[in-house]
Design a protein around this motif. Structure first.
Motif, PDB file in Angstrom:
ATOM      1  N   GLU A  18      -2.133  -4.529 -10.322  1.00 50.00           N
ATOM      2  CA  GLU A  18      -3.051  -5.473  -9.659  1.00 50.00           C
ATOM      3  C   GLU A  18      -4.430  -5.386 -10.299  1.00 50.00           C
ATOM      4  OE1 GLU A  18      -3.291  -4.645  -5.442  1.00 50.00           O
ATOM      5  OE2 GLU A  18      -1.097  -4.588  -5.327  1.00 50.00           O
ATOM      6  N   LYS A  19      -4.901  -4.159 -10.506  1.00 51.20           N
ATOM      7  CA  LYS A  19      -6.226  -3.965 -11.107  1.00 51.20           C
ATOM      8  C   LYS A  19      -6.303  -4.563 -12.510  1.00 51.20           C
ATOM      9  CE  LYS A  19      -7.034   0.286  -8.544  1.00 51.20           C
ATOM     10  NZ  LYS A  19      -6.941   1.741  -8.613  1.00 51.20           N
TER      11      LYS A  19
ATOM     12  N   LYS B   3      -0.099  -1.046  -7.765  1.00 51.60           N
ATOM     13  CA  LYS B   3      -1.543  -1.046  -7.497  1.00 51.60           C
ATOM     14  C   LYS B   3      -2.329  -1.036  -8.810  1.00 51.60           C
ATOM     15  CE  LYS B   3      -2.731  -1.233  -3.792  1.00 51.60           C
ATOM     16  NZ  LYS B   3      -2.815  -2.489  -3.021  1.00 51.60           N
TER      17      LYS B   3
ATOM     18  N   THR C 126       2.502   2.801  -6.581  1.00 51.79           N
ATOM     19  CA  THR C 126       1.349   3.253  -7.374  1.00 51.79           C
ATOM     20  C   THR C 126       1.212   2.412  -8.641  1.00 51.79           C
ATOM     21  OG1 THR C 126       1.524   5.500  -6.515  1.00 51.79           O
ATOM     22  CG2 THR C 126       0.337   5.224  -8.595  1.00 51.79           C
TER      23      THR C 126
ATOM     24  N   GLU D  32       0.860  -1.182   0.000  1.00 49.83           N
ATOM     25  CA  GLU D  32       0.000   0.000   0.000  1.00 49.83           C
ATOM     26  C   GLU D  32       0.899   1.235   0.000  1.00 49.83           C
ATOM     27  OE1 GLU D  32      -2.375  -0.421   3.527  1.00 49.83           O
ATOM     28  OE2 GLU D  32      -3.149  -2.367   2.899  1.00 49.83           O
ATOM     29  N   GLU D  33       0.332   2.363  -0.341  1.00 50.02           N
ATOM     30  CA  GLU D  33       1.104   3.607  -0.404  1.00 50.02           C
ATOM     31  C   GLU D  33       1.830   3.897   0.906  1.00 50.02           C
ATOM     32  OE1 GLU D  33      -1.995   3.196  -1.572  1.00 50.02           O
ATOM     33  OE2 GLU D  33      -1.727   3.593  -3.705  1.00 50.02           O
TER      34      GLU D  33
END
Length: 180
Positions: free
Chosen positions: A60-61, A57, A54, A14-15
């Protein structure tokens, strides 16, 4: 959190993890460079690590890559990462596994636990069929990690990855989803 086993757990980055990741990379720079590609100086900045998370993430999407931090259960301190790269769906349903662990944490079984948790996530959450990892043949500790996690040796990929300007052979290990 994916799963907890003994002293560590893994979770997607996570960020908020950027500073810990940056410190891990800087602290282990010389150690990690023995086994991975050479990094530009920019890589070792906090801002770059933020941008990297970033990007992860976003990937992942898109179901491309999954990057997990390895954390000590007792203190929530980041000690490494374990990752799924180049996720491919139809018809292969596979991915490549990669990982790094803080030099000070080696030899305690943490990476074996983390890889087992990653395999569980890959097979049971992502429904992948096969995972593959490449390790330099002299890196016996890393080969043992994979074997303890259920991977089997498949062969040597000659001149497979360029590390620090030199093409290196890699022992290829794989694991197949037993539910397929």
């Amino acid at each position: 959190m994916v799963q907890t086993t003994e002293q560590i757990y893994i979770r997607l980055f996570e960020e908020k993890d950027a500073e810990s990741l940056w410190q891990l990379e800087v602290r282990n720079r010389k150690f990690f460079e023995k086994y991975s590609i050479a990094r530009k100086e920019l890589f070792y900045t906090l801002e770059f690590q933020r941008e990297l998370i970033t990007t992860w993430k976003e990937n992942e999407k898109k179901d491309i890559d999954y990057h997990f931090g390895i954390f000590l259960k007792e203190t929530d301190v980041l000690i490494g990462s374990v990752n799924l790269y180049m996720v491919r769906r139809e018809p292969a349903h596979n991915a490549i596994v990669g990982y790094v662990l803080d030099k000070e944490q080696n030899g305690q079984g943490y990476m074996t636990m983390a890889v087992k948790q990653l395999v569980d996530y890959a097979f049971n959450t992502l429904k992948l069929h096969r995972l593959e990892a490449g390790v330099m043949p002299h890196n016996i500790g890393s080969i043992r990690v994979l074997e303890k996690a259920g991977f089997h040796k498949e062969g040597i990929a000659k001149s497979n990855v360029k590390i620090n300007g030199q093409w290196k052979d890699h022992q290829i290990l794989a694991i197949i989803n037993p539910n397929d």
